[in-house]
Scaffold this motif. Structure first.
Motif, PDB file in Angstrom:
ATOM      1  N   GLY A   1       0.800  -1.219   0.000  1.00  0.00           N
ATOM      2  CA  GLY A   1       0.000   0.000   0.000  1.00  0.00           C
ATOM      3  C   GLY A   1       0.829   1.264   0.000  1.00  0.00           C
ATOM      4  N   ASP A   2       2.147   1.124   0.225  1.00  0.00           N
ATOM      5  CA  ASP A   2       3.033   2.279   0.223  1.00  0.00           C
ATOM      6  C   ASP A   2       3.649   2.468  -1.160  1.00  0.00           C
ATOM      7  OD1 ASP A   2       2.557   2.658   2.917  1.00  0.00           O
ATOM      8  OD2 ASP A   2       4.344   1.549   3.548  1.00  0.00           O
ATOM      9  N   ALA A   3       3.863   3.725  -1.538  1.00  0.00           N
ATOM     10  CA  ALA A   3       4.512   4.055  -2.809  1.00  0.00           C
ATOM     11  C   ALA A   3       5.918   4.557  -2.543  1.00  0.00           C
ATOM     12  CB  ALA A   3       3.710   5.116  -3.555  1.00  0.00           C
ATOM     13  N   VAL A   4       6.870   4.013  -3.300  1.00  0.00           N
ATOM     14  CA  VAL A   4       8.255   4.470  -3.255  1.00  0.00           C
ATOM     15  C   VAL A   4       8.621   4.928  -4.665  1.00  0.00           C
ATOM     16  CG1 VAL A   4      10.649   3.855  -2.785  1.00  0.00           C
ATOM     17  CG2 VAL A   4       8.810   2.856  -1.407  1.00  0.00           C
ATOM     18  N   PHE A   5       9.078   6.159  -4.788  1.00  0.00           N
ATOM     19  CA  PHE A   5       9.348   6.763  -6.088  1.00  0.00           C
ATOM     20  C   PHE A   5      10.798   6.484  -6.484  1.00  0.00           C
ATOM     21  CE2 PHE A   5       5.838   8.878  -4.105  1.00  0.00           C
ATOM     22  CZ  PHE A   5       4.898   8.921  -5.126  1.00  0.00           C
ATOM     23  N   VAL A   6      10.962   5.782  -7.614  1.00  0.00           N
ATOM     24  CA  VAL A   6      12.258   5.232  -8.028  1.00  0.00           C
ATOM     25  C   VAL A   6      12.577   5.711  -9.447  1.00  0.00           C
ATOM     26  CG1 VAL A   6      13.560   3.101  -8.420  1.00  0.00           C
ATOM     27  CG2 VAL A   6      11.795   3.170  -6.639  1.00  0.00           C
TER      28      VAL A   6
ATOM     29  N   PHE B   1      18.275  -2.847 -11.478  1.00  0.00           N
ATOM     30  CA  PHE B   1      17.038  -3.460 -11.016  1.00  0.00           C
ATOM     31  C   PHE B   1      16.908  -3.497  -9.497  1.00  0.00           C
ATOM     32  CE2 PHE B   1      14.275  -7.185 -10.190  1.00  0.00           C
ATOM     33  CZ  PHE B   1      13.156  -6.775 -10.894  1.00  0.00           C
ATOM     34  N   ALA B   2      18.031  -3.579  -8.776  1.00  0.00           N
ATOM     35  CA  ALA B   2      17.985  -3.712  -7.320  1.00  0.00           C
ATOM     36  C   ALA B   2      17.258  -2.556  -6.653  1.00  0.00           C
ATOM     37  CB  ALA B   2      19.394  -3.828  -6.748  1.00  0.00           C
TER      38      ALA B   2
ATOM     39  N   THR C   1       5.060  -0.623  -3.531  1.00  0.00           N
ATOM     40  CA  THR C   1       4.957  -0.448  -4.975  1.00  0.00           C
ATOM     41  C   THR C   1       5.942   0.598  -5.457  1.00  0.00           C
ATOM     42  OG1 THR C   1       2.602  -1.007  -4.959  1.00  0.00           O
ATOM     43  CG2 THR C   1       3.419   0.209  -6.861  1.00  0.00           C
ATOM     44  N   PRO C   2       6.848   0.230  -6.383  1.00  0.00           N
ATOM     45  CA  PRO C   2       7.713   1.249  -6.983  1.00  0.00           C
ATOM     46  C   PRO C   2       6.932   2.058  -8.015  1.00  0.00           C
ATOM     47  CG  PRO C   2       8.185  -0.904  -7.936  1.00  0.00           C
ATOM     48  CD  PRO C   2       7.137  -1.124  -6.877  1.00  0.00           C
ATOM     49  N   VAL C   3       7.041   3.364  -7.926  1.00  0.00           N
ATOM     50  CA  VAL C   3       6.448   4.259  -8.925  1.00  0.00           C
ATOM     51  C   VAL C   3       7.621   4.874  -9.679  1.00  0.00           C
ATOM     52  CG1 VAL C   3       5.057   6.318  -9.339  1.00  0.00           C
ATOM     53  CG2 VAL C   3       4.433   4.734  -7.490  1.00  0.00           C
ATOM     54  N   PHE C   4       7.693   4.607 -10.974  1.00  0.00           N
ATOM     55  CA  PHE C   4       8.881   4.972 -11.733  1.00  0.00           C
ATOM     56  C   PHE C   4       8.810   6.418 -12.226  1.00  0.00           C
ATOM     57  CE2 PHE C   4       8.707   0.285 -12.248  1.00  0.00           C
ATOM     58  CZ  PHE C   4       9.833   0.019 -11.492  1.00  0.00           C
ATOM     59  N   VAL C   5       9.936   7.108 -12.051  1.00  0.00           N
ATOM     60  CA  VAL C   5      10.048   8.534 -12.348  1.00  0.00           C
ATOM     61  C   VAL C   5      11.101   8.717 -13.430  1.00  0.00           C
ATOM     62  CG1 VAL C   5      10.543  10.816 -11.376  1.00  0.00           C
ATOM     63  CG2 VAL C   5       9.457   9.049  -9.945  1.00  0.00           C
ATOM     64  N   ASP C   6      10.854   9.631 -14.361  1.00  0.00           N
ATOM     65  CA  ASP C   6      11.818   9.880 -15.427  1.00  0.00           C
ATOM     66  C   ASP C   6      13.072  10.554 -14.870  1.00  0.00           C
ATOM     67  OD1 ASP C   6      12.721   9.647 -18.001  1.00  0.00           O
ATOM     68  OD2 ASP C   6      11.256  11.015 -18.886  1.00  0.00           O
TER      69      ASP C   6
ATOM     70  N   THR D   1      17.437  -1.478 -20.758  1.00  0.00           N
ATOM     71  CA  THR D   1      15.981  -1.507 -20.624  1.00  0.00           C
ATOM     72  C   THR D   1      15.555  -0.634 -19.451  1.00  0.00           C
ATOM     73  OG1 THR D   1      15.977  -3.804 -21.401  1.00  0.00           O
ATOM     74  CG2 THR D   1      13.964  -3.003 -20.350  1.00  0.00           C
ATOM     75  N   PRO D   2      14.595   0.291 -19.653  1.00  0.00           N
ATOM     76  CA  PRO D   2      14.107   1.073 -18.513  1.00  0.00           C
ATOM     77  C   PRO D   2      13.386   0.177 -17.523  1.00  0.00           C
ATOM     78  CG  PRO D   2      12.748   1.486 -20.446  1.00  0.00           C
ATOM     79  CD  PRO D   2      13.891   0.637 -20.898  1.00  0.00           C
ATOM     80  N   MET D   3      13.312   0.615 -16.278  1.00  0.00           N
ATOM     81  CA  MET D   3      12.750  -0.226 -15.228  1.00  0.00           C
ATOM     82  C   MET D   3      11.326  -0.675 -15.537  1.00  0.00           C
ATOM     83  SD  MET D   3      15.094  -0.728 -13.022  1.00  0.00           S
ATOM     84  CE  MET D   3      14.153  -1.327 -11.649  1.00  0.00           C
ATOM     85  N   HIS D   4      10.498   0.245 -16.023  1.00  0.00           N
ATOM     86  CA  HIS D   4       9.083  -0.101 -16.207  1.00  0.00           C
ATOM     87  C   HIS D   4       8.863  -1.086 -17.343  1.00  0.00           C
ATOM     88  CE1 HIS D   4       9.192   2.971 -19.418  1.00  0.00           C
ATOM     89  NE2 HIS D   4       8.084   2.424 -19.873  1.00  0.00           N
ATOM     90  N   ARG D   5       9.891  -1.315 -18.166  1.00  0.00           N
ATOM     91  CA  ARG D   5       9.773  -2.310 -19.235  1.00  0.00           C
ATOM     92  C   ARG D   5      10.454  -3.630 -18.886  1.00  0.00           C
ATOM     93  NH1 ARG D   5       7.246  -0.404 -23.514  1.00  0.00           N
ATOM     94  NH2 ARG D   5       7.353   1.816 -24.034  1.00  0.00           N
ATOM     95  N   GLN D   6      11.047  -3.734 -17.722  1.00  0.00           N
ATOM     96  CA  GLN D   6      11.581  -5.019 -17.287  1.00  0.00           C
ATOM     97  C   GLN D   6      10.440  -6.036 -17.184  1.00  0.00           C
ATOM     98  OE1 GLN D   6      14.618  -5.969 -16.947  1.00  0.00           O
ATOM     99  NE2 GLN D   6      15.841  -4.102 -16.703  1.00  0.00           N
ATOM    100  N   ARG D   7      10.689  -7.272 -17.560  1.00  0.00           N
ATOM    101  CA  ARG D   7       9.625  -8.283 -17.586  1.00  0.00           C
ATOM    102  C   ARG D   7       8.968  -8.453 -16.223  1.00  0.00           C
ATOM    103  NH1 ARG D   7      11.861 -13.638 -20.210  1.00  0.00           N
ATOM    104  NH2 ARG D   7       9.757 -14.296 -19.648  1.00  0.00           N
ATOM    105  N   ALA D   8       9.752  -8.265 -15.156  1.00  0.00           N
ATOM    106  CA  ALA D   8       9.204  -8.419 -13.805  1.00  0.00           C
ATOM    107  C   ALA D   8       8.121  -7.392 -13.506  1.00  0.00           C
ATOM    108  CB  ALA D   8      10.321  -8.304 -12.775  1.00  0.00           C
ATOM    109  N   TYR D   9       8.142  -6.237 -14.198  1.00  0.00           N
ATOM    110  CA  TYR D   9       7.183  -5.162 -13.915  1.00  0.00           C
ATOM    111  C   TYR D   9       6.221  -4.882 -15.057  1.00  0.00           C
ATOM    112  CZ  TYR D   9       9.943  -4.070  -9.797  1.00  0.00           C
ATOM    113  OH  TYR D   9      10.572  -4.152  -8.581  1.00  0.00           O
ATOM    114  N   ARG D  10       6.541  -5.382 -16.230  1.00  0.00           N
ATOM    115  CA  ARG D  10       5.772  -5.008 -17.415  1.00  0.00           C
ATOM    116  C   ARG D  10       4.299  -5.363 -17.299  1.00  0.00           C
ATOM    117  NH1 ARG D  10       9.062  -7.080 -22.022  1.00  0.00           N
ATOM    118  NH2 ARG D  10       7.949  -9.025 -21.622  1.00  0.00           N
ATOM    119  N   ASP D  11       4.010  -6.509 -16.709  1.00  0.00           N
ATOM    120  CA  ASP D  11       2.622  -6.970 -16.616  1.00  0.00           C
ATOM    121  C   ASP D  11       2.162  -7.104 -15.174  1.00  0.00           C
ATOM    122  OD1 ASP D  11       2.544  -7.284 -19.465  1.00  0.00           O
ATOM    123  OD2 ASP D  11       3.613  -9.184 -19.226  1.00  0.00           O
ATOM    124  N   SER D  12       2.721  -6.267 -14.306  1.00  0.00           N
ATOM    125  CA  SER D  12       2.430  -6.426 -12.878  1.00  0.00           C
ATOM    126  C   SER D  12       1.336  -5.509 -12.358  1.00  0.00           C
ATOM    127  CB  SER D  12       3.713  -6.187 -12.070  1.00  0.00           C
ATOM    128  OG  SER D  12       4.185  -4.870 -12.291  1.00  0.00           O
ATOM    129  N   GLY D  13       0.720  -4.735 -13.249  1.00  0.00           N
ATOM    130  CA  GLY D  13      -0.361  -3.865 -12.814  1.00  0.00           C
ATOM    131  C   GLY D  13       0.098  -2.607 -12.109  1.00  0.00           C
TER     132      GLY D  13
END
Length: 373
Positions: free
Chosen positions: A74-79, A85-86, A97-102, A320-332
């Motif tokens: 439920g917490d957001a961490v801005f990355v 990837f770490a 939840t990581p929220v990806f920032v440009d 590859t940018p973080m939000h396109r990593q396979r671990a996150y691409r389809d994670s909602g």
């Protein structure tokens, strides 16, 4: 030619490193020996913090910081979207939840304007509670902490400085690993200050958080390792790694000067040929990498192939940018738009750099770039 010549560094420091390793071997104190505590005091003094708590890796350091703050589902961490990837992995392991920032196109570090936008969007969405800004000191350059701190204070957010690549950098004389409410670094061998295995550390001025991190790294210990007051983890720095780091720390400032001199030589030769790294006024980079930008993916990939034919090592950090990593691409995760990170992934190339690189090697790399471009 070596991308980062750790063998050369060992030969320079061999007598002291060998002596330190043999002393640990003879002592019989291989886990959390006195050298670990000594190193922690030295690192805290170097960074300018009250506390340094060592651990088994840079990723563990991030995990320990998030544990100390009780970051959870439920917490957001801005990355930053452009990082290893770490940085985001530790957030996900905490259940948050990581929220990806440009990122900024010149410094490669988190863009404070997009950070504001992503915080606002997260608040409007209402599904997550903003808690932490994870800033990354990418390639050795500290992030824009004056701007990040203003945002964090206004939004009542914590700053977690991921200084895995940044140890030794500074802003107006204030050193990396002192900018976060908790800061972390990695001692992976290729990092600016690296050991001969895995290792990491957390830095903070907060006594309570330091105590919690110390507990969590040793199975949630209380008064002793058999008094377990919380569920922790096994993340201790080996004494032999501490001994190696103590030797390297003595040589660190001289190596930092040398690697910055090498970077200046690259920039002088390449500034009119390709886009060279930007270090803003008042900032100093520890030069974990020297990363140029080409005009296109085709040009970048072509140059790397040309390097290979010439026997010149290079690396792409990161393809590859973080939000396109396979671990996150389809994670909602929340929809991410990070055009600068996308462009950088297709155009960056890191060149060989280390404190012992020769002018002849730098010339060889630069001549190859000029010939290709």
């Amino acid at each position: 030619m070596q991308f980062r010549d750790l063998g050369h560094q060992y030969r320079v420091l061999k007598a002291d490193i060998d002596k330190a390793i043999l002393e640990v071997a003879a002592s019989g104190t291989y886990i959390m020996g006195s050298r670990v505590k000594d190193l922690e005091r030295q690192l805290a003094e170097y960074a300018g913090t009250r506390h340094c708590i060592s651990c088994a890796s840079g990723t563990d350091a991030l995990t320990l910081a998030l544990k100390a703050w009780d970051i959870r589902k439920g917490d957001a961490v801005f990355v930053p979207d452009f990082t290893f990837f770490a940085s985001a992995e530790a957030v996900s392991l905490a259940g948050a939840t990581p929220v990806f920032v440009d990122v900024d196109g010149e410094t490669f570090n988190i863009d404070h304007e997009d950070l504001e936008n992503k915080i606002e969007a997260t608040i409007r969405n209402g599904d997550l509670t903003p808690k932490v800004i994870m800033s990354v000191d990418l390639f050795g350059l500290p992030a824009n902490y004056p701007a990040i701190r203003r945002i964090a204070d206004r939004r009542n957010l914590l700053i977690l400085e991921d200084g895995a690549q940044g140890f030794g950098g500074s802003v107006n004389g204030k050193r990396s690993c002192s900018f976060g409410d908790i800061s972390t670094t990695s001692f992976f061998p290729s990092k600016p200050l690296g050991c001969y295995g895995d290792g990491g550390a957390c830095f903070t001025d907060n006594d309570e958080w330091a105590t919690l991190i110390d507990s969590y790294r040793m199975h949630g210990k209380g008064s002793s390792k058999y008094d377990n007051v919380r569920t922790g983890m096994n993340s201790r720095l080996d004494t032999i790694q501490a001994a190696i780091l103590q030797v390297k720390l003595k040589a660190f400032d001289a190596e930092l000067d040398a690697v910055n001199k090498a970077a200046a030589e690259y920039t002088a030769r390449l500034r009119d040929i390709v886009e060279t790294p930007v270090v803003p006024a008042g900032f100093r980079s520890s030069r974990a990498q020297y990363t140029i930008r080409l005009k296109s993916r085709t040009e970048r990939d072509g140059l790397q192939e040309y390097f290979k034919a010439q026997g010149i090592p290079s690396m792409i950090y990161y393809p590859t940018p973080m939000h396109r990593q396979r671990a996150y691409r389809d994670s909602g995760l929340p929809e991410t738009v990070c055009p600068v990170a996308e462009k950088l992934c297709g155009t960056v190339l890191s060149l060989p750099i280390h404190p012992y690189i020769s002018l002849e090697e730098i010339d060889r790399v630069c001549d190859a770039i000029k010939a290709f471009v």
